[in-house]
Design an enzyme around this catalytic site. Sequence first.
Site, PDB file in Angstrom:
ATOM      1  N   CYS A  12       0.830  -1.353   0.008  1.00  0.00           N
ATOM      2  CA  CYS A  12       0.129   0.073  -0.028  1.00  0.00           C
ATOM      3  C   CYS A  12       0.793   1.358  -0.024  1.00  0.00           C
ATOM      4  O   CYS A  12       0.723   2.122  -0.738  1.00  0.00           O
ATOM      5  CB  CYS A  12      -0.952  -0.062   1.307  1.00  0.00           C
ATOM      6  SG  CYS A  12      -1.896  -1.439   1.212  1.00  0.00           S
ATOM      7  N   LYS A  72       3.109   2.267  -3.196  1.00  0.00           N
ATOM      8  CA  LYS A  72       2.476   2.161  -4.263  1.00  0.00           C
ATOM      9  C   LYS A  72       1.424   3.404  -4.421  1.00  0.00           C
ATOM     10  O   LYS A  72       1.180   4.179  -5.442  1.00  0.00           O
ATOM     11  CB  LYS A  72       1.669   0.952  -4.757  1.00  0.00           C
ATOM     12  CG  LYS A  72       0.363   0.916  -4.387  1.00  0.00           C
ATOM     13  CD  LYS A  72      -0.527  -0.245  -5.037  1.00  0.00           C
ATOM     14  CE  LYS A  72      -1.878  -0.751  -4.366  1.00  0.00           C
ATOM     15  NZ  LYS A  72      -2.867   0.378  -4.286  1.00  0.00           N
TER      16      LYS A  72
END
Length: 442
Positions: free
Chosen positions: A269, A272
Amino acid sequence: MRMTVIGTGYLGATHAACMAELGHEVLGVDVDEAKIEALKNGRVPFYEPGLPEVLERNLEAGRLDFTTDYERVAEFANVHFIGVGTPQQRGSYAADTRYVEAVIEDLVPKLEGNHIIFGKSTVPVGTAAALQERADELAAEAGNKASVEIAWNPEFLREGYAVKDTIEPDRIVVGVRGKDTNAEQAAREVYAQALENETPFIVTDLQTAELVKVSANAFLATKISFINAVSEVCEIVGADVTQLADAIGYDDRIGRKFLGAGLGFGGGCLPKDIRAFMARAGEVGADQALTFLREVDAINMRRRQRIVDLSREMLGSLIGKRITVLGAAFKPNSDDVRDSPALAVAGQLSLAGASVRIFDPQAMENAKKVFPTLDYATSLDDALRGAELVILATEWAEFKELDPKHAAELVAEQRIIDGRNVLPVDAWQSAGWEIRALGRSL
Ligand code: UGA
């Protein structure tokens, strides 16, 4: 309430099981037959403490089922959640939204009556509005049998605490289109228990809801990189970043959480999401607004390199040296190795010529898929045996509690790097270890 959850990866499987735990009737759907087969049989295809029990209990109670059949999804309920992945696009910083789009393409033509689709996936701002437009087109092409409302309900769960974070969230955010919305009322019913417990409930527009999610993750990443940048200065001037973090953390405007200096952030998470947020800001014309996130990313990556440099400093040369890396998961209580700092360090050391051995309590199988050529130990003791340098890269409890005297009997040389600033330094030093840590001169 009856509802479906589309996508049964980390987010979707947890959401489906936890919604059933709250008393709802839930059907989870995925295109991956192996995943669905596992979940139907009460097996969670990843490591998440507490989730297997919730899954089993609700399968048994008959409130939860899984399928690969989209026709069933259309018939089963009028409320749907999308929890499919939005990975980083190859060769670009932007998020790849093709799986979210595919759900709308597949599902909408099959619907009849009034439906609400809540997106939970992390998406670039503007995605929900575009999906609404596409859903309206698809519904019209299918003969206007259905009216479909898209709403956005971002997820803030942390791996390792996913069940608690889903059942007792610290806030609920629902983005809805204009005024003609049924989504708010549906969300109030879905989350009735949390609302009874006075959980903050924020109803907003679609684009704010989308931005809340990426902003939260960008802030967390920035906080970690802030302390890691200060860490670089501490290393040079001989200051101690852990005491510094304690001291600034007492200011409740700052707070001590996410000031854990060390090897930095990884996972599916934070890395990105900051990249996708930057990319999207550029696309919408806010070219310079988020360029600082590039620095946040760079600081984070430099910490990995710092551990490799520190290893070289301690060992002289890395060629042929036996180095044990403790940890492969991107954080403890997870078997997720996506963008794992621990695994990146192991890989870099190996490329630099060291003989690298890894141990992780849960992530070994996933790590082997990414780095099949590294040496994987069978136990913690096995990992330590013969090591000339040990690196604590993921702060699993069993690593934090490792007895330095016992470890000393197994290794060839008593050298350790605490990559997460979690070891009791005095105990290690008095057991005869040379210990180094990030952001501290020991
Ligand atoms: C993160 C967010 O915390 C969740 O709120 C969000 O829902 C989730 O991403 C998501 O978008 O799905 P998660 O990836 O599970 O959750 O991991 P975190 O607990 O945030 O940790 C991220 C990384 O930061 C880990 O590699 C951890 O080791 C590192 N970290 C964390 C530090 O280096 N220092 C700290 O002080 C805290």
